[in-house]
Scaffold this motif. Structure first.
Motif, PDB file in Angstrom:
ATOM      1  N   ARG A 149       2.942  -5.814  -6.994  1.00 16.40           N
ATOM      2  CA  ARG A 149       3.956  -6.772  -6.522  1.00 16.40           C
ATOM      3  C   ARG A 149       3.415  -8.188  -6.472  1.00 16.40           C
ATOM      4  NH1 ARG A 149       4.582  -2.517  -2.984  1.00 16.40           N
ATOM      5  NH2 ARG A 149       3.391  -3.644  -1.387  1.00 16.40           N
ATOM      6  N   ASP A 150       2.100  -8.333  -6.381  1.00 17.77           N
ATOM      7  CA  ASP A 150       1.497  -9.664  -6.297  1.00 17.77           C
ATOM      8  C   ASP A 150       1.335 -10.325  -7.660  1.00 17.77           C
ATOM      9  OD1 ASP A 150       0.868  -9.842  -3.376  1.00 17.77           O
ATOM     10  OD2 ASP A 150      -0.293  -8.035  -3.842  1.00 17.77           O
ATOM     11  N   LEU A 151       1.476  -9.571  -8.737  1.00 20.67           N
ATOM     12  CA  LEU A 151       1.310 -10.131 -10.075  1.00 20.67           C
ATOM     13  C   LEU A 151       2.477 -11.038 -10.429  1.00 20.67           C
ATOM     14  CD1 LEU A 151       0.089  -6.992 -12.081  1.00 20.67           C
ATOM     15  CD2 LEU A 151      -1.305  -8.944 -11.347  1.00 20.67           C
ATOM     16  N   ALA A 152       2.157 -12.235 -10.905  1.00 23.43           N
ATOM     17  CA  ALA A 152       3.202 -13.181 -11.304  1.00 23.43           C
ATOM     18  C   ALA A 152       3.672 -12.941 -12.731  1.00 23.43           C
ATOM     19  CB  ALA A 152       2.691 -14.612 -11.158  1.00 23.43           C
ATOM     20  N   CYS A 153       2.899 -12.187 -13.505  1.00 17.61           N
ATOM     21  CA  CYS A 153       3.302 -11.906 -14.886  1.00 17.61           C
ATOM     22  C   CYS A 153       4.403 -10.847 -14.909  1.00 17.61           C
ATOM     23  CB  CYS A 153       2.100 -11.428 -15.702  1.00 17.61           C
ATOM     24  SG  CYS A 153       1.260  -9.967 -15.036  1.00 17.61           S
ATOM     25  N   GLY A 183      -7.696 -11.097 -12.039  1.00 19.36           N
ATOM     26  CA  GLY A 183      -8.847 -11.962 -11.821  1.00 19.36           C
ATOM     27  C   GLY A 183      -8.484 -13.226 -11.067  1.00 19.36           C
ATOM     28  N   MET A 184      -7.334 -13.797 -11.373  1.00 21.60           N
ATOM     29  CA  MET A 184      -6.894 -15.003 -10.666  1.00 21.60           C
ATOM     30  C   MET A 184      -6.585 -14.698  -9.198  1.00 21.60           C
ATOM     31  SD  MET A 184      -4.486 -16.817 -13.553  1.00 21.60           S
ATOM     32  CE  MET A 184      -5.213 -17.490 -15.054  1.00 21.60           C
ATOM     33  N   LEU A 185      -5.977 -13.548  -8.954  1.00 23.93           N
ATOM     34  CA  LEU A 185      -5.729 -13.143  -7.569  1.00 23.93           C
ATOM     35  C   LEU A 185      -7.039 -12.924  -6.825  1.00 23.93           C
ATOM     36  CD1 LEU A 185      -2.745 -10.679  -8.104  1.00 23.93           C
ATOM     37  CD2 LEU A 185      -2.693 -12.740  -6.667  1.00 23.93           C
ATOM     38  N   ALA A 186      -8.035 -12.361  -7.512  1.00 23.39           N
ATOM     39  CA  ALA A 186      -9.348 -12.166  -6.895  1.00 23.39           C
ATOM     40  C   ALA A 186      -9.971 -13.501  -6.516  1.00 23.39           C
ATOM     41  CB  ALA A 186     -10.259 -11.390  -7.839  1.00 23.39           C
ATOM     42  N   LEU A 187      -9.829 -14.501  -7.387  1.00 21.35           N
ATOM     43  CA  LEU A 187     -10.366 -15.823  -7.090  1.00 21.35           C
ATOM     44  C   LEU A 187      -9.693 -16.411  -5.856  1.00 21.35           C
ATOM     45  CD1 LEU A 187     -12.276 -18.076  -8.126  1.00 21.35           C
ATOM     46  CD2 LEU A 187     -10.325 -18.985  -9.432  1.00 21.35           C
ATOM     47  N   ALA A 188      -8.388 -16.242  -5.753  1.00 21.01           N
ATOM     48  CA  ALA A 188      -7.665 -16.732  -4.579  1.00 21.01           C
ATOM     49  C   ALA A 188      -8.119 -16.020  -3.315  1.00 21.01           C
ATOM     50  CB  ALA A 188      -6.152 -16.551  -4.785  1.00 21.01           C
ATOM     51  N   HIS A 220     -10.971 -14.567  -2.739  1.00 17.73           N
ATOM     52  CA  HIS A 220     -12.351 -14.919  -2.429  1.00 17.73           C
ATOM     53  C   HIS A 220     -12.444 -16.261  -1.698  1.00 17.73           C
ATOM     54  CE1 HIS A 220     -16.679 -15.075  -2.839  1.00 17.73           C
ATOM     55  NE2 HIS A 220     -16.601 -16.225  -3.491  1.00 17.73           N
ATOM     56  N   HIS A 221     -11.637 -17.206  -2.106  1.00 14.31           N
ATOM     57  CA  HIS A 221     -11.677 -18.540  -1.495  1.00 14.31           C
ATOM     58  C   HIS A 221     -10.806 -18.651  -0.245  1.00 14.31           C
ATOM     59  CE1 HIS A 221     -14.134 -20.836  -4.320  1.00 14.31           C
ATOM     60  NE2 HIS A 221     -13.519 -20.225  -5.324  1.00 14.31           N
ATOM     61  N   GLY A 222     -10.004 -17.619   0.017  1.00 17.40           N
ATOM     62  CA  GLY A 222      -9.092 -17.702   1.145  1.00 17.40           C
ATOM     63  C   GLY A 222      -7.860 -18.527   0.844  1.00 17.40           C
ATOM     64  N   TRP A 223      -7.576 -18.720  -0.441  1.00 17.27           N
ATOM     65  CA  TRP A 223      -6.370 -19.436  -0.837  1.00 17.27           C
ATOM     66  C   TRP A 223      -5.181 -18.481  -0.809  1.00 17.27           C
ATOM     67  CZ3 TRP A 223      -9.280 -21.161  -5.849  1.00 17.27           C
ATOM     68  CH2 TRP A 223     -10.192 -22.187  -5.530  1.00 17.27           C
ATOM     69  N   PRO A 224      -3.976 -18.978  -0.636  1.00 16.04           N
ATOM     70  CA  PRO A 224      -2.807 -18.084  -0.674  1.00 16.04           C
ATOM     71  C   PRO A 224      -2.660 -17.441  -2.043  1.00 16.04           C
ATOM     72  CG  PRO A 224      -2.115 -20.393  -0.660  1.00 16.04           C
ATOM     73  CD  PRO A 224      -3.577 -20.388  -0.388  1.00 16.04           C
ATOM     74  N   THR A 225      -2.265 -16.193  -2.043  1.00 11.62           N
ATOM     75  CA  THR A 225      -2.026 -15.523  -3.328  1.00 11.62           C
ATOM     76  C   THR A 225      -0.659 -15.875  -3.894  1.00 11.62           C
ATOM     77  OG1 THR A 225      -1.256 -13.558  -2.138  1.00 11.62           O
ATOM     78  CG2 THR A 225      -3.579 -13.598  -2.821  1.00 11.62           C
ATOM     79  N   GLU A 265      -0.052 -26.570  -9.457  1.00 10.45           N
ATOM     80  CA  GLU A 265      -0.605 -27.246  -8.284  1.00 10.45           C
ATOM     81  C   GLU A 265      -1.461 -26.340  -7.406  1.00 10.45           C
ATOM     82  OE1 GLU A 265       3.633 -25.864  -7.350  1.00 10.45           O
ATOM     83  OE2 GLU A 265       2.575 -26.841  -9.025  1.00 10.45           O
ATOM     84  N   HIS A 266      -1.459 -25.032  -7.652  1.00 12.78           N
ATOM     85  CA  HIS A 266      -2.233 -24.103  -6.826  1.00 12.78           C
ATOM     86  C   HIS A 266      -3.727 -24.289  -7.085  1.00 12.78           C
ATOM     87  CE1 HIS A 266      -3.786 -20.309  -5.191  1.00 12.78           C
ATOM     88  NE2 HIS A 266      -2.636 -20.194  -4.541  1.00 12.78           N
ATOM     89  N   PRO A 267      -4.566 -24.107  -6.047  1.00 18.80           N
ATOM     90  CA  PRO A 267      -6.018 -24.272  -6.243  1.00 18.80           C
ATOM     91  C   PRO A 267      -6.605 -23.397  -7.349  1.00 18.80           C
ATOM     92  CG  PRO A 267      -5.508 -24.151  -3.899  1.00 18.80           C
ATOM     93  CD  PRO A 267      -4.226 -23.868  -4.625  1.00 18.80           C
TER      94      PRO A 267
END
Length: 356
Positions: free
Chosen positions: A105-109, A143-148, A150-155, A162-164
């Protein structure tokens, strides 16, 4: 100023004449950015599409996210993949999501018909619906979700410019290509994330740096791709066949709309080509012919026993009618223009320590 050079062309023949041409622009460059060979306009700007995936995956390794979630080579290969939605691809993407505490459900693709013939037939046969995890880009998105994470950025919204996550990837892509973010043409890829409009020359240079860099993240990314070619694409596809036939000797990654990038480690050269009309059938034929010319010139010691001969079937394609009879073929025509002096001589013994 570079001399004008005609583009290459993948020609479609029928009845002994050329029925149509798919023109191809090519740039081959070394790690310094010096143009080694080209055809057409090497400064043509086009979207890199999925051939950018190794660089989109680079922050995953550099920032420590891959290690934090125990991603090994298979996971990194899938993060760089345009996979065929084979069972191994789909299950690995699901494991990556589970490891980071996310779900499909978290995948944007979005989902799409598989790129692989067997998975596509299976989907029709079993009446399956292609959900996002089946997307050829699901590994990249995981992988992009993992990066988010890891940094504590919103998924949520990780795919937005504009997302980090995307800002981090834009900066990394600029570092490897040498193109300032303000000079990039940024678009939205088919899988919803940012895609990059860049000169072919810059893309080729980035692949040369990727294949020669001593940076740990670059080493891990390229080794993951070359050691797991079955995860980078899939059965019957050129990326997988080529890297399987020449272990450690070539890196290849397809992009949409007739884009292909590759690198020859022993020559220290990166390559990117664009089939002008976006024909995806012509793209592997064009890359195969380009690699043959580069190997003959830059790696003459390999020309006689080139592993390219093991995948020669990808160098052309018969055209058949509805009864399966051969009526013509697709084949590459034209020659690359090579720089002078011989790039092989000037690159002999050089080693990159990374990119600045």
């Amino acid at each position: 100023m570079l001399p004008p050079v005609p583009p290459l062309a993948v020609e479609s023949t029928r009845g002994g004449i050329i029925e149509s041409r798919h023109t191809v622009a090519v740039a081959a460059a070394d790690q310094s950015g010096r143009l080694v060979a080209w055809a057409g306009d090497p400064e043509q700007i086009t979207f890199w599409r999925s051939a950018a995936k190794p660089f989109q995956a680079m922050p995953l390794v550099q920032d420590g996210a891959a290690d934090a979630f125990s991603f090994g080579e298979p996971e990194l290969a899938l993060a760089c993949a345009s996979h065929s939605s084979e069972p191994q691809h789909v299950e690995l993407a699901r494991r990556m999501l589970a490891a980071i505490g996310c779900s499909e459900r978290d995948l944007a693709c979005g989902g799409h018909t598989p790129l692989g013939d067997a998975p596509a037939k299976r989907m029709i046969r079993e009446g399956l619906t292609p959900t996002p995890v089946w997307s050829n880009c699901s590994g990249k998105h995981a992988g992009m979700l993992a990066l988010a994470r890891h940094h504590g950025w919103p998924t949520a919204g990780y795919e937005k410019r504009e997302h980090p996550v995307q800002q981090r990837i834009i900066a990394e892509t600029a570092r490897w290509t040498g193109v300032d973010p303000d000079d990039m043409v940024l678009g939205i890829d088919g899988c919803t994330v940012v895609c990059f409009g860049l000169p072919l020359h810059a893309m080729a240079s980035a692949y040369a740096r990727l294949i020669t860099s001593a940076e740990p993240a670059a080493v891990r990314i390229r080794q993951a791709m070359m050691r797991h070619p079955d995860l980078v694409a899939g059965a019957g596809r050129y990326c997988t066949h080529l890297m399987s036939a020449w272990p450690g000797g070539v890196l290849a990654k397809v992009g949409a709309e007739g884009v292909y990038s590759a690198a020859l480690p022993d020559a220290g050269v990166g390559i990117t080509l664009k089939v002008e009309d976006g024909d995806m059938v012509s793209a592997p034929i064009a890359l195969h012919g380009v690699l043959e010319q580069l190997v003959a010139r830059l790696l003459p010691e390999r020309a006689g026993d080139s592993p390219l001969a093991r995948v020669a079937a990808h160098g052309g394609r018969p055209i058949r009618n509805t009864r399966g009879e051969i009526t013509g073929e697709l084949r590459l025509s034209g020659d690359l223009r090579f720089a002078v002096p011989s790039p092989k001589e000037s690159m002999s013994g050089t080693t990159s320590r990374g990119v600045s």
